[in-house]
Motif scaffolding. Structure first.
Motif, PDB file in Angstrom:
ATOM      1  N   ALA A 292      -5.573  -4.891  -2.768  1.00 29.85           N
ATOM      2  CA  ALA A 292      -6.112  -3.836  -3.639  1.00 29.85           C
ATOM      3  C   ALA A 292      -6.171  -2.496  -2.910  1.00 29.85           C
ATOM      4  O   ALA A 292      -5.838  -1.449  -3.480  1.00 29.85           O
ATOM      5  N   MET A 293      -6.578  -2.526  -1.642  1.00 25.71           N
ATOM      6  CA  MET A 293      -6.671  -1.276  -0.869  1.00 25.71           C
ATOM      7  C   MET A 293      -5.278  -0.708  -0.599  1.00 25.71           C
ATOM      8  O   MET A 293      -5.065   0.509  -0.670  1.00 25.71           O
ATOM      9  N   ARG A 302      -0.255   7.760  -0.600  1.00 20.97           N
ATOM     10  CA  ARG A 302      -0.551   7.570   0.820  1.00 20.97           C
ATOM     11  C   ARG A 302       0.081   6.267   1.311  1.00 20.97           C
ATOM     12  O   ARG A 302      -0.569   5.363   1.807  1.00 20.97           O
ATOM     13  N   GLU A 303       1.410   6.233   1.163  1.00 23.46           N
ATOM     14  CA  GLU A 303       2.152   5.026   1.522  1.00 23.46           C
ATOM     15  C   GLU A 303       2.070   4.714   3.016  1.00 23.46           C
ATOM     16  O   GLU A 303       2.061   3.545   3.409  1.00 23.46           O
ATOM     17  N   GLU A 304       2.018   5.775   3.848  1.00 22.07           N
ATOM     18  CA  GLU A 304       1.909   5.531   5.297  1.00 22.07           C
ATOM     19  C   GLU A 304       0.629   4.771   5.623  1.00 22.07           C
ATOM     20  O   GLU A 304       0.632   3.845   6.442  1.00 22.07           O
ATOM     21  N   LEU A 308       0.042   1.119   7.464  1.00 19.80           N
ATOM     22  CA  LEU A 308      -0.872   0.935   8.601  1.00 19.80           C
ATOM     23  C   LEU A 308      -1.893  -0.159   8.304  1.00 19.80           C
ATOM     24  O   LEU A 308      -2.229  -0.973   9.175  1.00 19.80           O
ATOM     25  N   LEU A 309      -2.385  -0.185   7.065  1.00 18.17           N
ATOM     26  CA  LEU A 309      -3.363  -1.203   6.671  1.00 18.17           C
ATOM     27  C   LEU A 309      -2.727  -2.590   6.674  1.00 18.17           C
ATOM     28  O   LEU A 309      -3.372  -3.572   7.047  1.00 18.17           O
ATOM     29  N   PHE A 310      -1.472  -2.668   6.266  1.00 23.55           N
ATOM     30  CA  PHE A 310      -0.758  -3.949   6.291  1.00 23.55           C
ATOM     31  C   PHE A 310      -0.676  -4.487   7.722  1.00 23.55           C
ATOM     32  O   PHE A 310      -0.938  -5.676   7.965  1.00 23.55           O
ATOM     33  N   ASN A 311      -0.355  -3.611   8.670  1.00 27.09           N
ATOM     34  CA  ASN A 311      -0.302  -4.036  10.076  1.00 27.09           C
ATOM     35  C   ASN A 311      -1.678  -4.468  10.575  1.00 27.09           C
ATOM     36  O   ASN A 311      -1.810  -5.440  11.331  1.00 27.09           O
ATOM     37  N   GLU A 312      -2.712  -3.738  10.128  1.00 25.88           N
ATOM     38  CA  GLU A 312      -4.085  -4.095  10.507  1.00 25.88           C
ATOM     39  C   GLU A 312      -4.442  -5.480   9.965  1.00 25.88           C
ATOM     40  O   GLU A 312      -5.087  -6.281  10.645  1.00 25.88           O
ATOM     41  N   TYR A 323       2.023 -10.839  -3.864  1.00 21.10           N
ATOM     42  CA  TYR A 323       1.574  -9.535  -4.368  1.00 21.10           C
ATOM     43  C   TYR A 323       1.465  -8.528  -3.228  1.00 21.10           C
ATOM     44  O   TYR A 323       1.854  -7.358  -3.370  1.00 21.10           O
ATOM     45  N   THR A 324       0.925  -8.977  -2.093  1.00 17.23           N
ATOM     46  CA  THR A 324       0.808  -8.096  -0.932  1.00 17.23           C
ATOM     47  C   THR A 324       2.187  -7.627  -0.482  1.00 17.23           C
ATOM     48  O   THR A 324       2.429  -6.430  -0.292  1.00 17.23           O
TER      49      THR A 324
END
Length: 695
Positions: A292-293, A302-304, A308-312, A323-324
C-alpha cells in the motif's frame, strides 16, 4: 515444528519401503492435508506412482487434489487429475478450484462446461473463480444459469455475486440481490452483510453502506475494514480516520488491512508523508501494508521512493507477493529504469511469480516502456495463460515502439483466441494506425468499437481519431467529429486539436481549441505556450505578449522540460542549456564536437523553432543545447565505444530540430539511440526513426 518434523520422518520411512498398505498412505496423506505440507504430499504421490499403487477408490487422490488446489498448484493438480482412473464430483470440483485459485480462467470455463455432472459446489467454485479473477460479467451470467438449472444459491454464491456487482458498479443488480437476500432470510449472516456493505460502497452509495454497517450488531474486523475502505474509495479520507478511532473504542484493534487502507486513504489525497508516518509507527507490518505504501508513492509521482521502500522491505526479510512485484515493476516502467526492472524480474523468478498474470503484464509494460520490445515479447510468449490486460500491454507496447503492424496482428490473434477487447485495446490499435497514417484502417477499427463489439467509444478513442484525421490533413473532418461527439469534449480532445493545428499552422482552429482549454482549466500552461508559439512563428509578437500577460494574470506556472539518462544504475537529469551537472564542461565540449560533425554531413539547426524575439546567435545556442542533446553527449562520454543503444527519456514531446539531430547522430556515431518522449518511443538508427517522422 515438532509435528512437521515427525511427519517428514514418517514419510521418509514409508518412502524407504518397496511396498506400503493403503492405510499407511491414507494416514500420512491426511496428516499432510491437515498440516498443509504440500511437499511431503507430493513425495507420497510420487512413491505411490513409482510402485504402481492405485487406491481402490478416489479418496486419496481427491485429498491430494484439494491440497494442490488450495495452494493454487495448477500443474500438480492437472497432472494428478489426468492420471486418475476414477473421477467423481469431488475430483472435478477440486480441479475447478485449482484453476480458480491460479487465475486460469479459460481452463476454468472449459472444465466447467465439459463436466459430466455438476452440483452447487461446482457452480459456487466457478462463480467465485470468475468474480475473484476480475471476470464479473461471466460470474453474473453463470449465476443466472445456475438458477435456471434449479440449483439453490448458498451464502457463498451470494457473496461472490455481490462482489461481481461491486466490480461492475451495477447497483441495480446489487439491489436485486439485496432483495433476494431478504426473501431467503440470509440477513443474519455476517459474511453476506459485509458483502452488501462493500457492494453499496463500491457503487458509490456510501450512505447506504454506512446505514447497513450501523445496523450490523455482530461487527467483526472485516466489517470495520470494509467500511473504512469504502470511505477511502469514495474520497473521504477524514471519515476513514474518524472510523478508525471508533473502531479502537469498540474494542477492535486494527490489523494490517486496516492500516494499509488508512495509508492508501492518506496517499489518495496527496498526504504521502503523513501516510509514511502512519506506516512507520505501525510495528507489525505485513506485505499488504508495504505494498500500500509503495503504491501510494507511485500514485503521487514518487517512484524512486517506492523502489527504496521495496529494497527496505527485502532487508526486513518480507517476501513480496504478486501485487507487490507488479506495483514495483510499474514504478520501474514509469522511470524507464531498466536496471531496476530487470532486478525485480529476477526477484519474481526466484519467488516463482514471474508467470503470474499481474507480474507478467507489468513486466511486458516495463520492457516496452524501456524500449526493449523483444524482451516484452519474450515475457508475453512464455505466459502459460493470458488475459485482456496482458494482450493490451503487448499491443500498446508494440504501438509505442513503432511495431505497428505487429500491434494489429496481435489484435487479430487476440480476437481469434476469443478474448474480448476493451477500451485500452482500441487505444493501442488506433495509436498504431495513427503512427502509420492509416486513415482507412483507423476509421474501420473506430467504427468496429460500436458495430462489432457493442461498446461506446470513449473520449480517448475520439482523441485518437481527431489526431489521425488532423495529421493526415483532414482538420475540418476532425472538427466535425468533435462537434458530433456523443460526449462533451474534454481537455484531451481540445488539446489534441490544438496540437494538430500547431503542427499544420491552422491558427483559426487553434484559437478555438485554446479558448476551450482556457475555460476548462485556466491553470495549465501547455495551451498558452502552444498558442504563444504559433503566434511567435508568425511574427505576431503583440499576440505573444497578450497570451503571456494572460498567463501571468491567471498565475499559470510553466513547468520545465527535462531529459534523463541512466548510466551505471545512476540517473542523470538535464534541462535545456543546463550547466549544473558536475561534468558540464566536458558535456558541452562533446556536444559542440558532435554538432560540428553533423553540420559537415549536412545537418542545419532549425533556429526558426526558437520562438523568441532574439538574435540569431542566441537562437542557435537555445536550439543546440536542448536537454536530450546534453543527455546524448553525456551518454557518449560515459559509453564511448559501446555497441548497446543509448537510451534517453524526455518528459515532453521532442521538438523537430532534436528529432532531426538524433537521426543524423545515429548515422554519424554508428549507434542506435532510443528516446522516449511524452508521446511515444523513437528508435533512431542509421539516420532513420521508427516513427517515420510522425509523432
Amino acid at each position: 515444528m515438532k509435528a512437521k518434523s515427525m511427519l517428514r520422518q514418517s514419510v521418509d520411512l514409508l518412502c524407504s519401503r518397496s511396498t506400503a498398505t493403503s492405510e499407511a498412505y491414507t494416514q500420512l496423506v491426511l496428516e499432510c492435508v491437515r498440516t498443509n505440507e504440500i511437499n511431503q504430499a507430493k513425495r507420497l504421490q510420487s512413491h505411490m506412482e513409482h510402485h504402481l499403487f492405485q487406491p481402490t477408490d478416489s479418496f486419496l487422490h481427491n485429498q491430494l487434489l484439494h491440497l494442490y488446489a488450495k495452494f493454487g498448484k495448477l500443474r500438480d493438480a492437472q497432472n494428478l487429475f489426468d492420471k486418475m482412473l476414477k473421477r467423481d464430483i469431488f475430483s472435478w470440483n477440486a480441479l475447478l478450484s485449482a484453476y480458480a485459485k491460479s487465475g486460469s480462467i479459460q481452463n476454468l470455463k472449459a472444465t466447467f462446461d465439459r463436466m459430466p455432472f455438476r452440483d452447487s459446489v461446482s457452480y459456487n467454485t466457478t462463480i467465485a473463480g470468475f468474480s475473484g479473477n476480475s471476470c464479473p460479467q461471466e460470474s453474473l451470467e453463470l449465476f443466472k444459469r445456475m438458477q435456471r438449472e434449479g440449483f439453490e444459491p448458498t451464502e457463498y454464491t451470494i457473496v461472490s455475486i455481490l462482489n461481481a456487482s461491486a466490480q461492475l458498479s451495477d447497483l441495480r443488480y446489487g439491489k436485486q440481490i439485496h432483495g433476494s437476500i431478504i426473501v431467503r432470510n440470509f440477513l443474519g449472516n455476517v459474511f453476506i452483510w459485509n458483502a452488501l456493505t462493500d457492494m453499496y460502497a463500491k457503487c458509490g452509495e456510501i450512505e447506504q453502506a454506512r446505514w447497513l454497517f450501523d445496523c450490523l450488531t455482530k461487527k467483526n474486523l472485516v466489517s470495520w475494514n470494509l467500511m473504512i475502505s469504502g470511505y477511502a474509495k469514495n474520497g473521504q479520507p477524514e471519515k476513514c480516520i474518524g472510523l478508525l478511532h471508533q473502531m479502537r473504542l469498540s474494542g477492535h484493534m486494527p490489523d494490517q488491512v486496516t492500516m494499509s487502507t488508512i495509508i492508501a486513504a492518506y496517499c489518495q489525497c496527496g498526504r504521502v508523508d503523513e501516510a509514511r508516518r502512519v506506516f512507520s509507527e505501525f510495528k507489525e507490518k505485513d506485505i499488504v501494508c508495504w505494498t500500500a505504501m509503495m503504491v501510494g508513492y507511485a500514485k503521487n509521482g514518487r517512484e524512486e521512493d517506492a523502489l527504496l521502500l521495496f529494497n527496505e522491505m527485502l532487508l526486513e526479510h518480507i517476501e513480496p507477493d504478486s501485487y507487490t512485484l507488479s506495483s514495483v515493476v510499474s514504478s520501474c516502467a514509469k522511470l524507464a529504469s531498466l536496471h531496476h526492472g530487470q532486478a525485480v524480474h529476477g526477484k519474481s523468478i526466484l519467488a516463482g511469480l514471474n508467470n503470474n498474470l499481474l507480474v507478467s503484464s507489468a513486466l511486458i509494460d516495463m520492457y516496452s516502456k524501456c524500449g526493449f520490445i523483444d524482451d516484452a515479447r519474450s515475457v508475453f510468449n512464455l505466459m502459460p495463460t493470458r488475459n485482456v490486460v496482458s494482450w493490451n500491454a503487448m499491443i500498446v507496447g508494440c504501438a509505442q515502439n513503432g511495431h505497428d503492424k505487429d500491434a494489429l496482428e496481435l489484435f487479430e490473434n487476440m480476437l481469434q483466441q476469443k478474448f474480448k477487447p476493451d477500451n485500452v485495446t482500441f487505444i493501442g490499435i488506433l495509436s498504431a494506425c495513427l503512427h502509420c497514417n492509416w486513415i482507412e484502417q483507423g476509421q474501420e477499427y473506430f467504427d468496429s468499437i460500436t458495430n462489432q463489439h457493442g461498446m461506446t467509444p470513449t473520449l480517448d478513442h475520439y482523441a485518437c481519431m481527431v489526431n489521425l484525421l488532423g495529421r493526415t490533413g483532414r482538420i475540418e473532418q476532425a472538427v466535425a467529429l468533435i462537434k458530433n461527439m456523443a460526449h462533451d469534449p474534454d481537455f484531451l480532445i481540445w488539446s489534441t486539436l490544438l496540437s494538430i493545428c500547431s503542427t499544420k499552422g491552422d491558427i483559426v482552429n487553434a484559437e478555438v481549441a485554446a479558448r476551450h482549454l482556457f475555460e476548462l482549466d485556466p491553470t495549465i500552461a501547455v495551451p498558452y505556450i502552444m498558442l504563444s508559439n504559433m503566434y511567435a512563428s508568425m511574427g505576431r509578437w503583440k499576440d505573444v505578449a497578450s497570451v503571456r500577460n494572460l498567463m501571468k494574470s491567471k498565475n499559470v506556472k510553466k513547468f520545465a522540460g527535462f531529459s534523463w539518462i541512466e548510466i551505471d544504475n545512476e540517473v542523470h537529469r538535464f534541462t535545456s542549456e543546463d550547466r549544473t551537472h558536475p561534468e558540464s564542461e566536458d558535456i558541452y565540449e562533446k556536444l559542440n564536437m558532435l554538432i560540428g560533425k553533423l553540420q559537415e554531413e549536412g545537418f542545419t539547426p532549425n533556429t526558426n523553432l526558437v520562438l523568441h524575439d532574439v538574435g540569431e546567435d542566441e537562437k542557435f545556442k537555445s536550439i543546440c543545447f536542448h536537454s536530450e542533446k546534453l543527455a546524448l553527449a553525456f551518454g557518449l562520454i560515459k559509453k564511448p565505444n559501446g555497441i548497446s543503444p543509448i537510451r534517453i527519456i524526455k518528459n515532453i514531446r521532442i521538438c523537430n530540430d532534436c528529432h532531426e539531430f538524433m537521426k543524423f547522430a545515429s548515422r554519424i556515431i554508428g549507434r542506435q539511440i532510443i528516446l522516449r518522449d511524452s508521446n511515444r518511443f523513437h528508435h533512431f538508427s542509421t539516420g532513420k526513426c521508427s516513427c517515420n517522422d510522425n509523432w
